[in-house]
Design an enzyme around this catalytic site. Sequence first.
Site, PDB file in Angstrom:
ATOM      1  CE  LYS A   1      -2.513   0.366   3.622  1.00 40.69           C
ATOM      2  NZ  LYS A   1      -1.564   1.160   4.445  1.00 40.69           N
TER       3      LYS A   1
ATOM      4  CB  THR B   1       5.084   0.120  -2.638  1.00 41.25           C
ATOM      5  OG1 THR B   1       5.927  -0.402  -1.611  1.00 41.25           O
ATOM      6  CG2 THR B   1       5.838   0.111  -3.957  1.00 41.25           C
TER       7      THR B   1
ATOM      8  NE  ARG C   1       0.233   5.038   8.809  1.00 43.75           N
ATOM      9  CZ  ARG C   1      -0.010   3.770   9.103  1.00 43.75           C
ATOM     10  NH1 ARG C   1      -0.376   3.437  10.320  1.00 43.75           N
ATOM     11  NH2 ARG C   1       0.094   2.840   8.173  1.00 43.75           N
TER      12      ARG C   1
ATOM     13  CE  LYS D   1       4.908  -2.196   7.804  1.00 44.62           C
ATOM     14  NZ  LYS D   1       4.015  -1.027   7.940  1.00 44.62           N
TER      15      LYS D   1
ATOM     16  CB  ALA E   1      -4.718   1.474  11.014  1.00 47.89           C
TER      17      ALA E   1
ATOM     18  CG  PHE F   1      -3.333  -2.523   9.243  1.00 47.00           C
ATOM     19  CD1 PHE F   1      -2.264  -3.306   8.819  1.00 47.00           C
ATOM     20  CD2 PHE F   1      -3.304  -2.033  10.542  1.00 47.00           C
ATOM     21  CE1 PHE F   1      -1.193  -3.594   9.668  1.00 47.00           C
ATOM     22  CE2 PHE F   1      -2.237  -2.318  11.399  1.00 47.00           C
ATOM     23  CZ  PHE F   1      -1.191  -3.102  10.956  1.00 47.00           C
TER      24      PHE F   1
ATOM     25  CG  PHE G   1       3.694  -9.372  -6.234  1.00 48.76           C
ATOM     26  CD1 PHE G   1       4.813  -9.435  -5.416  1.00 48.76           C
ATOM     27  CD2 PHE G   1       2.629  -8.561  -5.840  1.00 48.76           C
ATOM     28  CE1 PHE G   1       4.865  -8.713  -4.229  1.00 48.76           C
ATOM     29  CE2 PHE G   1       2.679  -7.836  -4.665  1.00 48.76           C
ATOM     30  CZ  PHE G   1       3.800  -7.919  -3.854  1.00 48.76           C
TER      31      PHE G   1
ATOM     32  CD1 TRP H   1       8.801  -3.124  -4.567  1.00 55.03           C
ATOM     33  CD2 TRP H   1       9.983  -3.855  -6.323  1.00 55.03           C
ATOM     34  NE1 TRP H   1       9.986  -3.661  -4.087  1.00 55.03           N
ATOM     35  CE2 TRP H   1      10.718  -4.110  -5.142  1.00 55.03           C
ATOM     36  CE3 TRP H   1      10.534  -4.233  -7.553  1.00 55.03           C
ATOM     37  CZ2 TRP H   1      11.975  -4.716  -5.164  1.00 55.03           C
ATOM     38  CZ3 TRP H   1      11.801  -4.830  -7.572  1.00 55.03           C
ATOM     39  CH2 TRP H   1      12.505  -5.073  -6.388  1.00 55.03           C
TER      40      TRP H   1
END
Length: 558
Positions: A74, A76, A97, A108, A276, A304, A384, A412
Site C-alpha cells: 500500500k 509503495t 506516517r 516489517k 490503525a 491496513f 507481482f 515497485w
Amino acid sequence: MMTITKPLTDLDIANNATLKPITEIARAAGIPEDALEQFGRYKGKIDPNKIPGRPDGKVVLVTATSPTPAGEGKTTVTIGLADALKQLNQKVMVALREPSLGPVFGIKGGATGGGFAQVLPMEDINLHFNGDFHAITTANNLVSAMIDNHIHQGNELKIDPRRIIWKRVLDMNDRALRKVVVGLGGPTQGVPREDGFDITVASEIMAVFCLATSLKDLKERLSNMLIGYTYDRRPVFVKDLGIEGALTLILKEAFKPNIVQTIEGTPALVHGGPFANIAHGCNSIVATQTARKMADIVVTEAGFGADLGAEKFMDIKARVGHFRPDAVVVVTTIRALKMHGGVDKSNLTQENVHALLLGIKNLERHIETIRNFGIEPIVAVNRFVSDTEAEICTLMEWAKKNDIRIARTNVWAEGGKGGLDLAKQVLEVLDQPKQFAPLYDVTEPIEQKITTIVQKVYGGIGAVFTDQAKRQLKQIEENGWSDLPICMAKTQYSLSDNPKLLGRPEGFTITVREIIPKLGAGFLVCLTGDIMTMPGLPKEPAALRMDVDEKGDAVGLF
C-alpha cells in the site's frame, strides 16, 4: 561462464538513488526559505505558520484490502502514484506516517515503500528519523513520572493507584512489559502499584499529536487527557497535574512536519505514526493540511485495510480536519486475494483462478465500505512477477462486469511510470461530484455507533460487550463523554475480530472487551478480540537480519 547476479533489495535501490538537497526539494515545492529547518543535507522540518496561504489541494486516500503475510504494498503504491502524478505534470505531494521501531525490528523491517517507489533517505526515516517518536515517548513518560511523584509526595488530588489508566510507553515490541509493578523497594522508591507499557504509537499523545491542528490546539488536547480516577471515582486529567505546558514544550519542534523526497524527487511529508489496528492509523492533520497549502494534489495513506485506517480517516481525521477525500484507491494483489480464497502462503506463486474468485469477496467488502461513505473507489492491482495472465484477466473482467474502476500498477519495478494508468484514473475522478459523509453522527448512542461500524464496514451482525465494557460504557455516559467518534482496536487480518477468519466472513459478532476514553484525542477506543496495545516480537524478528558494514552503512533494512 554465466554470472549470477542477486536481485536488488529495497536498500540497494535506495543506496543507489541520487538524492537532491532538501533545499532544492523545498524550493520546488514553494516552501519559503525561512520555513525550512534543515536536518542535514536531505531531511528537514517545515514551520507550517510560515507557509503562504493558497487554495487547499485535493486529497487522494490510499487504502487496501485486508492485509496478509503476502504483502499488499500500500505504501509503495501511494508513493508510486504520487510520482506518476508528478510525471503527468501535476503539482503533488505525498503525506505518510513515520515508521515505528517496533515493526521495523519485528516483522516489517521498514515502512518507506519499496523498489523504485520509496521515500528517502530510507535508512534515516526508518531509524529514529528527526526524533519525533522519542519526543512523544518522553512526553508520555513525563506524565507517568508526574503521576507517581504526585502520589509519592502526598497525593493531594487523591488519585486512586488502582484506577490509573495512563500507561508508560516504549517504541519497541516487548510483550514482557505489558503488565508490570512499579515503585518496589521501600518508601524512597515510590508507592507500589500495577502498571504497564504500550508501544509509543498507541500512546494517546501520538493520537493528540496527529489530530491537533495548531500548537494551541495541541496544548488544549494534552490538558484534557484522562489519566485516572480519584478514590471517590472522579476523573483526573493532565491539567490537574499542571503539566500541559511542559508536554507542549517537549513536543513543539516535533510538531513541525518532516520533509523528505521520493526516489523521483516528489516532496514527501512524513509525520506522526499511529497504528490503525490499535489507534486511528493516519499521519498528522498538520502535515496533510500543510501539504494541501503547497500542492494541488496530496496523496496520503491510512493503515491496513479499509475496515481500519480508511474508516478512521473518514470518521475521525476528516471530521476533525474539516476536509474530505476527493478520491480513494483500494490496493490489492493477486497473491493476497488467493490467500483470502484459502491458498496457503507457500503456494501463492501457483496459478489458482478459483481461489482468486473466492478471495475477491474480501475486495468486494472493502469497495462497499468506501461506497458507504459516498465515494466510488479505484482498485489498484499491485503487480507481482508470479501473477499469471489468466489471473489478471479474471480480476480485470470481474471489475468490468461490476462497473468498478481498476488499474494495474507496477511501481515497485518501474516507479512512477508503473503507476500512470492509476494516476490518469485518479485525475478523472477528482473533479467528479461526491456525496461524502461520515458513517454516523457523534451524538448517536455509543452502542449504535459501534453497531454501524460493525455492520457497514465489517459486514457483521453487531457487537457484544463484556461486563467490563458495560461498566466502562456506563461510566462514560455518566461523565458526559458519549458524543465522541469511535476508534475500533481490531485485528488487521480479518474483517471480524478473529484473525483466522479470512476472506469475507458472515454472521459474526464483534466482542468489545474494553472501552477507553481518549478525551485529548477526542475519541473512544474499543478494544476487541485479542488485540494488544503492546505487540510482541515474532519467532524470527527482522532484527536478526540487520547489521552495519565496515563503511557504517545499514544492512538488512527492507
